[in-house]
Design an enzyme around this catalytic site. Structure first.
Site, PDB file in Angstrom:
ATOM      1  N   LEU A   1       0.906  -1.069  -0.200  1.00  0.00           N
ATOM      2  CA  LEU A   1       0.196  -0.017  -0.220  1.00  0.00           C
ATOM      3  C   LEU A   1       1.044   0.773  -0.080  1.00  0.00           C
ATOM      4  CD1 LEU A   1      -3.127   0.810   1.290  1.00  0.00           C
ATOM      5  CD2 LEU A   1      -2.344   1.209   2.678  1.00  0.00           C
ATOM      6  N   CYS A   2       0.150   2.546  -0.946  1.00  0.00           N
ATOM      7  CA  CYS A   2       1.226   3.718  -0.881  1.00  0.00           C
ATOM      8  C   CYS A   2       0.290   4.422  -1.745  1.00  0.00           C
ATOM      9  CB  CYS A   2       2.212   3.476  -1.815  1.00  0.00           C
ATOM     10  SG  CYS A   2       2.142   3.675  -3.230  1.00  0.00           S
ATOM     11  N   LEU A   3       0.420   5.674  -1.922  1.00  0.00           N
ATOM     12  CA  LEU A   3      -0.472   6.403  -1.573  1.00  0.00           C
ATOM     13  C   LEU A   3      -1.529   6.564  -2.993  1.00  0.00           C
ATOM     14  CD1 LEU A   3      -1.723   9.449  -0.497  1.00  0.00           C
ATOM     15  CD2 LEU A   3      -0.839  10.902  -3.043  1.00  0.00           C
TER      16      LEU A   3
END
Length: 187
Positions: free
Chosen positions: A66-68
Site C-alpha cells: 500500500l502507498c498513496l
C-alpha cells in the site's frame, strides 16, 4: 499500477482478506504520510528504508502493498521480489482508493500540512521568487524556475520526488511516536 508480475487487488477485496487475518498490509509511504492517516493493523516500512528492513518481514506471509496511489507499492514489489518474497499483491489505487471506497482509515489528531501540499508550497514560492527576480533583478534568476520545472518533470515521470523525501525528514514532519512498532495484521 503494478509491475508486470505483481497482481493488484481492489481495496474492498483486500479489506475482506485482511479482516479474516489472511494477509499482511505493508504500507510503504513516508512517516508523515503514515502519521496523517493509515490503516489499522498495517505494518509500516517506508520505501526508502525497505531494503535495510527486510528482516522485519516474514517472506512466507502474503503481503498486500500500500502507498498513496500505487507507484511506490510497485517499486516495493520489485524490491521484495528481488529479495525472495513471492506472495505480493498491490492494493489498487492505494490508500486514496481505500478511503474513497468508504473503508476504515485512522486519522491523526496531529495536524500537519500533507506532504504533497508542502512540496507544492515550496516549489510555488521558489518558482514565483525566481520569476520575480528574473524580471526585476537579473534574467539569470530564470534558472531557478527552470530547475524546479525539471524536478517536477522527474517526479511526475518516475514517482520519485527528492524534495518530498527531504521535507519528510523535517522536524515538523516527524511523527511523535514510532510508526512501525505495533503495526501488523498478523494475529
Amino acid at each position: 499500477m503494478s509491475t508486470s508480475q505483481t497482481p493488484c487487488i481492489p481495496p474492498q477485496a483486500a479489506f475482506e482478506q485482511c479482516r479474516e487475518g489472511k494477509k499482511v498490509i505493508l504500507d510503504v509511504r513516508t512517516e508523515v504520510e503514515f502519521a496523517e492517516k493509515h490503516l489499522a493493523n498495517s505494518k509500516h516500512l517506508p520505501l526508502d528504508r525497505l531494503e535495510g528492513s527486510l528482516n522485519q518481514l516474514d517472506p512466507s506471509k502474503h503481503h498486500y502493498l500500500l502507498c498513496l496511489g500505487g507507484k511506490r507499492a510497485a517499486k516495493a514489489a520489485e524490491i521484495l521480489s528481488q529479495n525472495g518474497f513471492e506472495n505480493l499483491t498491490i492494493i489498487d489505487g492505494g490508500i486514496d482508493a481505500w478511503e474513497r471506497g468508504g473503508l476504515p482509515v485512522e486519522h491523526s489528531a496531529r495536524k500537519v500540512l500533507p506532504l504533497m501540499r508542502q512540496v507544492q508550497l515550496v516549489i510555488g514560492v521558489l518558482a514565483l521568487t525566481g520569476s520575480l527576480l528574473a524580471i526585476f533583478i537579473n534574467p539569470l534568476f530564470a534558472i531557478l524556475p527552470a530547475f524546479l520545472g525539471a524536478g517536477l518533470t522527474l517526479a511526475g515521470s518516475t514517482g520519485w520526488c527528492g524534495l518530498a523525501l527531504l521535507l519528510a525528514r523535517m522536524p515538523w514532519n516527524r511523527s511523535i511516536t514510532p510508526c512501525g512498532a505495533s503495526c501488523s495484521t498478523e494475529p
